[in-house]
Each structure stands twice: as structure tokens, then as C-alpha cells.
Design a protein around this motif. Structure first.
Motif, mmCIF file in Angstrom:
data_model
loop_
_atom_site.group_PDB
_atom_site.id
_atom_site.type_symbol
_atom_site.label_atom_id
_atom_site.label_comp_id
_atom_site.label_asym_id
_atom_site.label_seq_id
_atom_site.Cartn_x
_atom_site.Cartn_y
_atom_site.Cartn_z
ATOM 1 N N LEU A 1 -0.354 -49.087 43.638
ATOM 2 C CA LEU A 1 -1.593 -48.955 43.568
ATOM 3 C C LEU A 1 -1.892 -48.487 41.748
ATOM 4 C CD1 LEU A 1 -2.266 -46.757 46.656
ATOM 5 C CD2 LEU A 1 -3.045 -49.136 46.250
ATOM 6 N N ASN A 2 -2.934 -49.132 41.171
ATOM 7 C CA ASN A 2 -3.315 -48.867 39.920
ATOM 8 C C ASN A 2 -4.179 -47.555 40.123
ATOM 9 O OD1 ASN A 2 -4.699 -48.467 37.542
ATOM 10 N ND2 ASN A 2 -5.171 -50.602 37.344
ATOM 11 N N ILE A 3 -3.854 -46.432 39.396
ATOM 12 C CA ILE A 3 -4.684 -45.197 39.557
ATOM 13 C C ILE A 3 -5.448 -44.913 38.090
ATOM 14 C CG2 ILE A 3 -3.455 -44.279 41.652
ATOM 15 C CD1 ILE A 3 -2.055 -42.341 39.534
ATOM 16 N N ALA A 4 -5.386 -45.774 37.292
ATOM 17 C CA ALA A 4 -5.946 -45.521 35.975
ATOM 18 C C ALA A 4 -7.576 -45.332 36.309
ATOM 19 C CB ALA A 4 -6.117 -46.712 34.982
ATOM 20 N N PRO A 5 -8.026 -44.555 35.541
ATOM 21 C CA PRO A 5 -9.300 -43.825 35.667
ATOM 22 C C PRO A 5 -10.611 -44.926 35.719
ATOM 23 C CG PRO A 5 -8.261 -42.457 34.070
ATOM 24 C CD PRO A 5 -7.373 -43.789 34.446
ATOM 25 N N SER A 6 -10.305 -46.041 35.012
ATOM 26 C CA SER A 6 -11.228 -47.390 35.170
ATOM 27 C C SER A 6 -10.870 -48.276 36.409
ATOM 28 C CB SER A 6 -10.812 -48.191 33.953
ATOM 29 O OG SER A 6 -9.430 -48.837 33.980
ATOM 30 N N ALA A 7 -10.038 -47.893 37.155
ATOM 31 C CA ALA A 7 -9.714 -48.651 38.252
ATOM 32 C C ALA A 7 -10.249 -47.782 39.555
ATOM 33 C CB ALA A 7 -8.368 -49.063 38.497
ATOM 34 N N VAL A 8 -10.172 -46.615 39.455
ATOM 35 C CA VAL A 8 -10.522 -45.839 40.798
ATOM 36 C C VAL A 8 -11.513 -44.574 40.366
ATOM 37 C CG1 VAL A 8 -8.157 -46.056 41.802
ATOM 38 C CG2 VAL A 8 -8.514 -44.108 40.198
ATOM 39 N N GLN A 9 -12.019 -44.002 41.326
ATOM 40 C CA GLN A 9 -13.013 -42.881 41.291
ATOM 41 C C GLN A 9 -12.291 -41.586 41.963
ATOM 42 O OE1 GLN A 9 -16.668 -44.347 42.735
ATOM 43 N NE2 GLN A 9 -17.170 -45.423 40.750
ATOM 44 N N GLY A 10 -12.404 -40.429 41.390
ATOM 45 C CA GLY A 10 -12.068 -39.297 42.070
ATOM 46 C C GLY A 10 -10.765 -39.054 42.379
ATOM 47 N N VAL A 11 -9.797 -39.479 41.391
ATOM 48 C CA VAL A 11 -8.527 -39.001 41.748
ATOM 49 C C VAL A 11 -8.331 -37.678 41.823
ATOM 50 C CG1 VAL A 11 -6.090 -39.421 41.075
ATOM 51 C CG2 VAL A 11 -7.587 -41.522 40.553
ATOM 52 N N MET A 12 -7.486 -37.359 42.987
ATOM 53 C CA MET A 12 -7.077 -36.132 43.254
ATOM 54 C C MET A 12 -5.445 -35.909 43.572
ATOM 55 S SD MET A 12 -7.657 -32.765 43.700
ATOM 56 C CE MET A 12 -9.413 -32.505 44.211
ATOM 57 N N ILE A 13 -4.801 -35.428 42.785
ATOM 58 C CA ILE A 13 -3.326 -35.455 42.960
ATOM 59 C C ILE A 13 -2.884 -33.814 43.095
ATOM 60 C CG2 ILE A 13 -0.866 -35.905 41.971
ATOM 61 C CD1 ILE A 13 -2.271 -37.974 40.373
ATOM 62 N N ASP A 14 -2.701 -33.514 44.217
ATOM 63 C CA ASP A 14 -2.085 -32.276 44.546
ATOM 64 C C ASP A 14 -0.998 -32.092 45.134
ATOM 65 O OD1 ASP A 14 -2.406 -32.800 47.339
ATOM 66 O OD2 ASP A 14 -4.686 -31.880 47.404
ATOM 67 N N ASN A 15 -0.470 -31.029 45.551
ATOM 68 C CA ASN A 15 0.963 -30.725 46.220
ATOM 69 C C ASN A 15 1.370 -31.588 47.582
ATOM 70 O OD1 ASN A 15 1.619 -29.323 43.963
ATOM 71 N ND2 ASN A 15 1.087 -27.369 44.786
ATOM 72 N N ASP A 16 0.317 -31.742 48.343
ATOM 73 C CA ASP A 16 0.235 -32.438 49.453
ATOM 74 C C ASP A 16 -0.055 -33.918 49.350
ATOM 75 O OD1 ASP A 16 0.566 -29.946 50.710
ATOM 76 O OD2 ASP A 16 -1.600 -29.230 50.561
ATOM 77 N N ALA A 17 -0.869 -34.305 48.567
ATOM 78 C CA ALA A 17 -1.282 -35.995 48.672
ATOM 79 C C ALA A 17 -2.085 -36.360 47.699
ATOM 80 C CB ALA A 17 -2.035 -35.985 49.998
ATOM 81 N N VAL A 18 -2.245 -37.658 47.408
ATOM 82 C CA VAL A 18 -2.845 -38.421 46.325
ATOM 83 C C VAL A 18 -4.219 -39.168 47.232
ATOM 84 C CG1 VAL A 18 -2.726 -39.925 44.585
ATOM 85 C CG2 VAL A 18 -0.769 -38.855 44.958
ATOM 86 N N SER A 19 -5.206 -38.626 46.588
ATOM 87 C CA SER A 19 -6.380 -39.553 47.209
ATOM 88 C C SER A 19 -7.385 -39.847 46.186
ATOM 89 C CB SER A 19 -7.012 -38.562 48.412
ATOM 90 O OG SER A 19 -7.579 -37.425 47.383
ATOM 91 N N PHE A 20 -7.834 -41.050 46.369
ATOM 92 C CA PHE A 20 -9.156 -41.334 45.550
ATOM 93 C C PHE A 20 -9.821 -42.603 46.319
ATOM 94 C CE2 PHE A 20 -5.225 -43.698 44.827
ATOM 95 C CZ PHE A 20 -5.493 -45.297 44.898
ATOM 96 N N SER A 21 -11.142 -43.128 45.704
ATOM 97 C CA SER A 21 -11.714 -44.223 46.118
ATOM 98 C C SER A 21 -11.521 -45.317 45.241
ATOM 99 C CB SER A 21 -13.171 -43.790 46.303
ATOM 100 O OG SER A 21 -13.508 -42.735 47.057
ATOM 101 N N ALA A 22 -11.435 -46.601 45.706
ATOM 102 C CA ALA A 22 -11.335 -47.882 44.787
ATOM 103 C C ALA A 22 -11.898 -48.900 45.704
ATOM 104 C CB ALA A 22 -9.926 -47.914 44.537
ATOM 105 N N ARG A 23 -12.257 -50.042 45.029
ATOM 106 C CA ARG A 23 -12.583 -51.143 45.589
ATOM 107 C C ARG A 23 -11.083 -52.280 45.734
ATOM 108 N NH1 ARG A 23 -17.375 -52.686 46.285
ATOM 109 N NH2 ARG A 23 -19.211 -51.470 45.635
ATOM 110 N N PHE A 24 -11.049 -52.834 46.757
ATOM 111 C CA PHE A 24 -10.086 -53.813 46.973
ATOM 112 C C PHE A 24 -10.651 -55.368 47.500
ATOM 113 C CE2 PHE A 24 -8.201 -49.632 47.448
ATOM 114 C CZ PHE A 24 -7.027 -49.834 46.598
ATOM 115 N N GLY A 25 -10.514 -56.206 46.554
ATOM 116 C CA GLY A 25 -11.369 -57.450 46.903
ATOM 117 C C GLY A 25 -12.981 -57.222 47.070
ATOM 118 N N GLY A 26 -13.591 -56.249 46.571
ATOM 119 C CA GLY A 26 -14.709 -55.884 46.370
ATOM 120 C C GLY A 26 -15.193 -54.969 47.401
ATOM 121 N N VAL A 27 -14.456 -54.554 48.484
ATOM 122 C CA VAL A 27 -14.694 -53.561 49.735
ATOM 123 C C VAL A 27 -14.240 -52.198 49.258
ATOM 124 C CG1 VAL A 27 -14.237 -53.423 51.870
ATOM 125 C CG2 VAL A 27 -14.274 -55.518 51.261
#
Length: 135
Positions: free
Chosen positions: A48-74
Motif C-alpha cells: 500500500l502506498n501511504i503517501a499523503p498524495s495517495a491517501v487521506q487521514g493516515v493514522m499510525i498509532d501503536n495498535d494499527a494503521v488506518s486511512f481512506s483511499a481509492r482503489f480502482g476509483g472505489v
């Protein structure tokens, strides 16, 4: 004691971005709780590309990594428990870090068709870790 994985991933992500590179995560998609686009999983893993230009709302904490992104436009919300993160690296030069298995991870694998947890594959003996550059 808390795992150092979350701290290291945050630090390496910042270092990769500060150098103008593109951070990528390698995720073990077979760990329970992982929410990633299934159509892009290969050999039980996803990059997964987690660059700010590819995803929104990246959250990296001690429990998980989460973000929103589009995959194939979805649009999709991605969630990866920290134990599922296998590596973080820069796409441009492969610099980064891979992570080994933590104790107790076997219990986190998704159950197979016979409802028994699938044990993780045994690592090959004496091989050097490697990262694959995905373009």
C-alpha cells in the motif's frame, strides 16, 4: 512492554516523507481484522502506498494503521492491525525496514475453510530478507 513496531513505522514514515520519497507498507492480509481491497492481494500480502498524495487521514498509532483511499476509483477505508505490518520502505530506493513475527501472532490468522486456524508458513532457513519494489 509495548511493541516498538508502531513507533518505528511512524519514524520511518516521517523519514521517508522528509526525503521526498514515497512510503509503502507491506501488509499480511491474512491477519484477522485487516481490511484491504481483496482484489489487490497477492500471496497473502498487499503493498500500500501511504503517501499523503495517495491517501487521506493516515493514522499510525501503536495498535494499527488506518486511512481512506481509492482503489480502482472505489473509495475504501483501510485498516491494518500493527502486527500485520511486515515492512515499510521507500518506493524509489527500497530503503526501509522489515519486521519479524511477534509472539502469539499465530492466533490472529483468519480461519480456513475447515474452521481451524491456519498456521503461518514456516520461514525458509538462512535466507536474506528482501523487499520488492512495486511501480
Amino acid at each position: 512492554m509495548q511493541s516498538s513496531r508502531g513507533y518505528l513505522i511512524r519514524a520511518l514514515n516521517e523519514w521517508i516523507l522528509d526525503n521526498g520519497w514515497t512510503p509503502h507498507l507491506v501488509i499480511d492480509a491474512e491477519i484477522q481484522g485487516v481490511m484491504v481491497p481483496q482484489q489487490f492481494i497477492s500471496d497473502g500480502q498487499i503493498v500500500l502506498n501511504i503517501a499523503p498524495s495517495a491517501v487521506q487521514g493516515v493514522m499510525i498509532d501503536n495498535d494499527a494503521v488506518s486511512f481512506s483511499a481509492r482503489f480502482g476509483g472505489v473509495p475504501m477505508n483501510v485498516f491494518a492491525p500493527m502486527v500485520s505490518v511486515l515492512a515499510i520502505y521507500a518506493r524509489e530506493n527500497g530503503q526501509g525496514m522489515g519486521f519479524g513475527s511477534e509472539p502469539g501472532v499465530e492466533a490472529l490468522y483468519e480461519e480456513g475453510p475447515d474452521n481451524d486456524p491456519e498456521p503461518p508458513e514456516k520461514p525458509k532457513e538462512k535466507t536474506r530478507p528482501s523487499l520488492k519494489v512495486v511501480k
